[in-house]
Design a protein around this motif. Structure first.
Motif, PDB file in Angstrom:
ATOM      1  N   PHE A   7      13.868  -7.128 -27.264  1.00  0.00           N
ATOM      2  CA  PHE A   7      12.718  -7.803 -27.567  1.00  0.00           C
ATOM      3  C   PHE A   7      11.388  -7.109 -27.749  1.00  0.00           C
ATOM      4  CE2 PHE A   7      15.706 -11.313 -26.643  1.00  0.00           C
ATOM      5  CZ  PHE A   7      15.019 -12.668 -27.165  1.00  0.00           C
ATOM      6  N   LYS A   8      11.127  -6.151 -26.981  1.00  0.00           N
ATOM      7  CA  LYS A   8      10.081  -5.394 -27.125  1.00  0.00           C
ATOM      8  C   LYS A   8      10.094  -4.424 -28.340  1.00  0.00           C
ATOM      9  CE  LYS A   8       8.794  -4.959 -22.269  1.00  0.00           C
ATOM     10  NZ  LYS A   8       8.308  -4.099 -21.113  1.00  0.00           N
ATOM     11  N   ALA A   9      11.380  -3.979 -28.719  1.00  0.00           N
ATOM     12  CA  ALA A   9      11.545  -3.219 -29.822  1.00  0.00           C
ATOM     13  C   ALA A   9      11.131  -4.029 -31.033  1.00  0.00           C
ATOM     14  CB  ALA A   9      12.769  -2.618 -29.879  1.00  0.00           C
ATOM     15  N   LEU A  10      11.819  -4.970 -30.996  1.00  0.00           N
ATOM     16  CA  LEU A  10      11.735  -5.967 -32.057  1.00  0.00           C
ATOM     17  C   LEU A  10      10.171  -6.564 -32.324  1.00  0.00           C
ATOM     18  CD1 LEU A  10      14.862  -8.312 -31.955  1.00  0.00           C
ATOM     19  CD2 LEU A  10      14.291  -6.649 -33.581  1.00  0.00           C
ATOM     20  N   LEU A  11       9.592  -6.530 -31.214  1.00  0.00           N
ATOM     21  CA  LEU A  11       8.037  -7.022 -31.391  1.00  0.00           C
ATOM     22  C   LEU A  11       7.067  -5.830 -31.867  1.00  0.00           C
ATOM     23  CD1 LEU A  11       5.811  -9.067 -30.643  1.00  0.00           C
ATOM     24  CD2 LEU A  11       5.960  -7.615 -28.141  1.00  0.00           C
ATOM     25  N   LEU A  12       7.508  -4.718 -31.613  1.00  0.00           N
ATOM     26  CA  LEU A  12       6.895  -3.665 -31.986  1.00  0.00           C
ATOM     27  C   LEU A  12       7.008  -3.544 -33.606  1.00  0.00           C
ATOM     28  CD1 LEU A  12       7.179  -0.931 -29.133  1.00  0.00           C
ATOM     29  CD2 LEU A  12       5.235  -1.854 -29.815  1.00  0.00           C
ATOM     30  N   GLY A  13       8.297  -3.820 -33.959  1.00  0.00           N
ATOM     31  CA  GLY A  13       8.709  -3.713 -35.558  1.00  0.00           C
ATOM     32  C   GLY A  13       7.730  -4.739 -36.041  1.00  0.00           C
ATOM     33  N   VAL A  14       7.520  -5.807 -35.849  1.00  0.00           N
ATOM     34  CA  VAL A  14       6.983  -6.833 -36.640  1.00  0.00           C
ATOM     35  C   VAL A  14       5.486  -6.515 -36.473  1.00  0.00           C
ATOM     36  CG1 VAL A  14       6.360  -9.368 -36.241  1.00  0.00           C
ATOM     37  CG2 VAL A  14       8.624  -8.690 -35.836  1.00  0.00           C
ATOM     38  N   GLN A  15       4.966  -5.888 -35.111  1.00  0.00           N
ATOM     39  CA  GLN A  15       3.524  -5.522 -35.084  1.00  0.00           C
ATOM     40  C   GLN A  15       3.204  -4.620 -36.357  1.00  0.00           C
ATOM     41  OE1 GLN A  15       3.144  -4.694 -31.034  1.00  0.00           O
ATOM     42  NE2 GLN A  15       2.510  -6.882 -30.295  1.00  0.00           N
ATOM     43  N   TYR A  16       4.006  -3.366 -36.278  1.00  0.00           N
ATOM     44  CA  TYR A  16       3.909  -2.647 -37.320  1.00  0.00           C
ATOM     45  C   TYR A  16       3.834  -2.783 -38.574  1.00  0.00           C
ATOM     46  CZ  TYR A  16       4.372   1.806 -39.812  1.00  0.00           C
ATOM     47  OH  TYR A  16       4.277   2.961 -40.417  1.00  0.00           O
TER      48      TYR A  16
ATOM     49  N   SER B 229      15.475 -15.221 -35.550  1.00  0.00           N
ATOM     50  CA  SER B 229      16.032 -16.316 -34.576  1.00  0.00           C
ATOM     51  C   SER B 229      16.944 -15.329 -33.354  1.00  0.00           C
ATOM     52  CB  SER B 229      17.166 -17.190 -35.205  1.00  0.00           C
ATOM     53  OG  SER B 229      16.429 -17.815 -36.263  1.00  0.00           O
ATOM     54  N   LEU B 230      16.313 -15.897 -32.225  1.00  0.00           N
ATOM     55  CA  LEU B 230      16.816 -14.948 -30.931  1.00  0.00           C
ATOM     56  C   LEU B 230      17.157 -15.794 -30.027  1.00  0.00           C
ATOM     57  CD1 LEU B 230      13.959 -12.305 -31.243  1.00  0.00           C
ATOM     58  CD2 LEU B 230      16.618 -11.600 -31.322  1.00  0.00           C
ATOM     59  N   ASN B 231      17.646 -17.080 -30.305  1.00  0.00           N
ATOM     60  CA  ASN B 231      18.079 -18.079 -29.040  1.00  0.00           C
ATOM     61  C   ASN B 231      19.383 -17.450 -28.543  1.00  0.00           C
ATOM     62  OD1 ASN B 231      15.913 -19.629 -30.133  1.00  0.00           O
ATOM     63  ND2 ASN B 231      17.294 -20.539 -31.685  1.00  0.00           N
ATOM     64  N   LYS B 232      19.236 -17.951 -27.198  1.00  0.00           N
ATOM     65  CA  LYS B 232      20.475 -17.900 -26.320  1.00  0.00           C
ATOM     66  C   LYS B 232      20.898 -16.476 -26.192  1.00  0.00           C
ATOM     67  CE  LYS B 232      22.408 -22.567 -27.162  1.00  0.00           C
ATOM     68  NZ  LYS B 232      23.481 -23.214 -27.627  1.00  0.00           N
ATOM     69  N   ASN B 233      20.119 -15.534 -25.762  1.00  0.00           N
ATOM     70  CA  ASN B 233      20.416 -14.146 -25.488  1.00  0.00           C
ATOM     71  C   ASN B 233      20.159 -13.809 -23.910  1.00  0.00           C
ATOM     72  OD1 ASN B 233      20.590 -12.007 -27.539  1.00  0.00           O
ATOM     73  ND2 ASN B 233      19.533 -13.617 -28.639  1.00  0.00           N
ATOM     74  N   ALA B 234      20.311 -12.605 -23.475  1.00  0.00           N
ATOM     75  CA  ALA B 234      20.297 -12.361 -22.141  1.00  0.00           C
ATOM     76  C   ALA B 234      18.852 -12.116 -21.473  1.00  0.00           C
ATOM     77  CB  ALA B 234      20.986 -11.207 -21.906  1.00  0.00           C
ATOM     78  N   ILE B 235      18.152 -13.290 -21.765  1.00  0.00           N
ATOM     79  CA  ILE B 235      16.629 -13.055 -21.245  1.00  0.00           C
ATOM     80  C   ILE B 235      16.257 -14.361 -21.094  1.00  0.00           C
ATOM     81  CG2 ILE B 235      15.764 -12.996 -23.746  1.00  0.00           C
ATOM     82  CD1 ILE B 235      13.840 -11.027 -22.631  1.00  0.00           C
ATOM     83  N   SER B 236      15.301 -14.658 -20.315  1.00  0.00           N
ATOM     84  CA  SER B 236      14.546 -15.792 -20.003  1.00  0.00           C
ATOM     85  C   SER B 236      13.645 -16.235 -20.990  1.00  0.00           C
ATOM     86  CB  SER B 236      13.892 -15.848 -18.680  1.00  0.00           C
ATOM     87  OG  SER B 236      13.280 -16.913 -18.442  1.00  0.00           O
ATOM     88  N   PRO B 237      13.634 -17.472 -21.460  1.00  0.00           N
ATOM     89  CA  PRO B 237      12.774 -17.939 -22.401  1.00  0.00           C
ATOM     90  C   PRO B 237      11.122 -17.809 -22.208  1.00  0.00           C
ATOM     91  CG  PRO B 237      14.498 -19.509 -22.224  1.00  0.00           C
ATOM     92  CD  PRO B 237      14.639 -18.625 -21.085  1.00  0.00           C
ATOM     93  N   SER B 238      11.016 -17.595 -20.729  1.00  0.00           N
ATOM     94  CA  SER B 238       9.622 -17.398 -20.131  1.00  0.00           C
ATOM     95  C   SER B 238       9.222 -16.187 -20.183  1.00  0.00           C
ATOM     96  CB  SER B 238       9.392 -18.234 -18.831  1.00  0.00           C
ATOM     97  OG  SER B 238      10.333 -17.471 -17.817  1.00  0.00           O
ATOM     98  N   ASN B 239       9.976 -15.293 -20.467  1.00  0.00           N
ATOM     99  CA  ASN B 239       9.454 -13.616 -20.434  1.00  0.00           C
ATOM    100  C   ASN B 239       8.320 -13.356 -21.386  1.00  0.00           C
ATOM    101  OD1 ASN B 239       9.905 -10.964 -21.506  1.00  0.00           O
ATOM    102  ND2 ASN B 239      11.098 -10.946 -19.650  1.00  0.00           N
ATOM    103  N   ASP B 240       7.514 -12.461 -20.969  1.00  0.00           N
ATOM    104  CA  ASP B 240       6.208 -12.110 -21.601  1.00  0.00           C
ATOM    105  C   ASP B 240       6.877 -11.653 -22.981  1.00  0.00           C
ATOM    106  OD1 ASP B 240       3.452 -11.815 -22.282  1.00  0.00           O
ATOM    107  OD2 ASP B 240       3.632  -9.874 -21.616  1.00  0.00           O
ATOM    108  N   ALA B 241       7.751 -10.853 -23.197  1.00  0.00           N
ATOM    109  CA  ALA B 241       8.144 -10.430 -24.530  1.00  0.00           C
ATOM    110  C   ALA B 241       8.233 -11.319 -25.643  1.00  0.00           C
ATOM    111  CB  ALA B 241       9.277  -9.087 -24.474  1.00  0.00           C
ATOM    112  N   VAL B 242       9.199 -12.218 -24.816  1.00  0.00           N
ATOM    113  CA  VAL B 242       9.736 -13.557 -25.897  1.00  0.00           C
ATOM    114  C   VAL B 242       8.492 -14.278 -26.305  1.00  0.00           C
ATOM    115  CG1 VAL B 242      11.152 -15.742 -25.755  1.00  0.00           C
ATOM    116  CG2 VAL B 242      11.866 -13.583 -24.442  1.00  0.00           C
ATOM    117  N   SER B 243       7.540 -14.725 -25.328  1.00  0.00           N
ATOM    118  CA  SER B 243       6.529 -15.593 -25.616  1.00  0.00           C
ATOM    119  C   SER B 243       5.467 -14.753 -26.694  1.00  0.00           C
ATOM    120  CB  SER B 243       5.616 -15.664 -24.421  1.00  0.00           C
ATOM    121  OG  SER B 243       6.320 -16.483 -23.442  1.00  0.00           O
TER     122      SER B 243
END
Length: 581
Positions: free
Chosen positions: A508-517, A537-551
């Protein structure tokens, strides 16, 4: 005497009976011989007819007629030929009853007792006798059901398409002019039938949509269907058990350092068995591809490694050795002295092609274009009046020309006006690709039908945009970091689906950096054709929806949504609060 007379008469009678019997036997033998001769001649004629090659059938473009005749000629019996039927559709919702009509009926009837109306038969489904529903059929959709030559969509579901049936389709499908959709679901395709399908699909000039769902093939040669010569725009390979082996071939079909698929817009690879290795191959296919707008990798086995590779392609990445060599070749070919030029090639223009003198695209020229127009006018003035060459303005014009050429040279050997040209060409390319799906084409910003103008005349070749060179990312501006050439990532992809995988916080962090760039690059180098990722679309992956990177990623993508509306503001200038936001 009686006894003596009787003997000879009986002997003659016996002889006469035996003679008659022999005559009848002879006639029977002759009849049998004649029948045998006739039968032999008939069988000989039949054998001669079978030895003769039947005349080839010429398809007429009427699918039902051609399909039935070709099946019959291939040896299928009448009961074995799948019938061609109109694809069933859900009937429209009936309009509500008119209350005025009901009041009129009640007034006319007066005091008479009204009978309850009979309940109408259901129209949302159809019934068939016994096992008729499971018999193979070819469902079609037509522009006009009264015209058999207007088939636009063909659906084959739930029965095996073998070599014989694929051979029949190979003959009749290319002759259907209006065919734009072909659908195979659970049809038992094999390596051979897929290769056969890929061999004749480019002959279907208007075919843009292909669905091959539920057709697992051990060899996984689905990439043949999206090769360089493919005209398909939307392709679905769902639930085909595609592994990393098939993903590698698909990635190479999307693009390599030397080739690229120029027509594919949407690719669906959901519900397969692609892991991080396969996702890496798909990401490599997106490095040099600037045509694909939508990619679905949902319901696979991708984790953080594959997500990081996709995030890298979205942001920026270094060129490989092969890509660097290919870039140098393109630069050398672009600056070849064999090209036609109105003036001798100079140091600052070694990598530019001639630009047309007209403003056919209808766009606003930048400052460098105005300078070039002024210099060209000065050249024309020199040719018309030789006395002006000796004037003191000659040296000033030459100095201005040198300054202009130096200003055009930018990092990596590209020019500012080349960037402008690429941006315009990319816009024209994207519009033309979308227009092809609707049966239209564009040239120089003008909408045309079938490559012709309003008067029906063919457009000149000069108005056709050079799509390959205009969108080649190898010719984009580069940045030298630690001895490697880095180029901006893929900003053509606008929709990415990675739902139901195994991506955790690192991905999720890698995808976030890509979008920010991408957002930073858009603000520094805006391009109407390359907006970057707009929906992920990143629903139902191995991470909590409340994670900071997800938010953070969700918040960022909300503003990227083209249908996003910012909260309204009060007259005081403060944004009004909305519930649930």
């Amino acid at each position: 005497m009686f006894a003596a007379g009787t003997g000879p008469s009986q002997g003659a009678l016996i002889k006469s009976l035996s003679f008659v019997k022999k005559v009848k036997m002879g006639k029977r033998m002759e009849k049998a011989l004649k029948e045998k001769a006739a039968a032999s001649s008939t069988s000989q004629d039949a054998a001669d007819d079978e030895s003769k090659t039947p005349e080839p059938y010429s398809c007429t473009g009427m699918f039902e007629q051609d399909f039935t005749e070709l099946c019959r000629r291939s040896g299928l019996q009448q009961g074995e030929i799948p019938p061609v039927v109109i694809r069933p559709k859900r009937p429209p919702t009936p309009p509500p009853p008119d209350p005025k009509a009901q009041t009129q009926v009640s007034a006319e009837d007066g005091e008479e007792e009204q009978k309850e109306p009979e309940e109408p038969k259901p129209t949302t489904y159809t019934t068939k006798d016994k096992f008729q529903y499971f018999k193979p059929t070819v469902q079609v959709e037509m522009e006009n059901e009264d015209k058999p030559a207007t088939v636009t969509e063909i659906y084959i579901r739930g029965w095996k398409v073998d070599d014989t049936m694929m051979g029949v389709l190979k003959q009749c499908l290319p002759t259907i002019e209006k065919l734009h959709t072909l659908y195979f679901w659970n049809t038992g395709l094999t390596e051979k039938t897929i290769a056969e399908l890929a061999s004749f699909l480019p002959q279907c000039s208007n075919l843009k949509n292909l669905t091959l769902d539920g057709n697992p093939v051990l060899e996984e040669n689905f990439a043949l269907l999206i090769g360089d010569d493919s005209l398909l725009a939307n392709v679905s390979f769902r639930n085909n058990h595609i592994t990393d082996k098939g993903a590698e071939m698909i990635g190479k079909a999307l693009s390599t350092a030397k080739s690229c698929n120029k027509n594919l817009i949407s690719l669906n690879l959901s519900y397969n068995k692609i892991t991080d290795i396969g996702a890496t191959h798909i990401a490599n296919g997106l490095r040099m591809n600037r045509v694909v707008l939508s990619l679905s990798l949902a319901s696979n086995q991708i984790s953080d490694t594959g997500a990081k590779k996709l995030g890298e392609v979205l942001s920026r990445f270094p060129l490989t050795h092969e890509e660097t060599v290919e870039r140098r070749k393109l630069i050398r070919e672009k600056g070849s002295p064999d090209r036609k030029s109105p003036s001798p090639p100079s140091r600052g223009r070694a990598e530019s092609k001639d630009r047309p003198g007209s403003k056919g695209s209808g766009t606003v020229l930048d400052k460098t274009d105005k300078k070039r127009d002024k210099s060209s006018k000065k050249k024309d003035g020199k040719k018309s009046d030789k006395d002006k060459d000796d004037s003191p303005t000659k040296s000033k014009a030459m100095d201005a020309k040198k300054e202009k050429e130096e200003d055009k040279t930018v990092k990596g050997g590209a020019k500012k006006d080349d960037k402008w040209k690429k941006g315009v060409s990319k816009i024209t390319m994207l519009v033309s690709v979308v227009a092809e799906m609707q049966g239209t084409k564009t040239a120089k910003g003008k909408k045309t039908v079938g490559g012709k103008d309003k008067k029906g005349a063919l457009l000149p070749e000069s108005e056709t945009p050079d799509v390959v060179e205009a969108i080649n990312p190898l010719m984009d501006s580069v940045e030298n970091i630690d001895g490697q050439l880095w180029i901006p990532g893929n900003r053509a992809l606008i929709n990415l689906n990675l739902s139901r995988n195994q991506i955790s916080e690192g991905g999720f962090k890698a995808l976030l950096l890509g979008v920010q760039y991408q957002m930073t690059l858009n603000s520094l180098q805006p391009n109407p054709a390359l907006k970057g990722l707009m929906r992920i679309s990143l629903n139902k992956n191995a991470i909590s929806p409340s994670n900071d990177a997800v938010s953070k990623l969700q918040e960022l993508m909300t503003t990227r949504d083209p249908f996003y509306k910012p909260p309204s503001q009060s007259p005081d200038g403060d944004s009004q609060s909305h519930g649930g936001q």
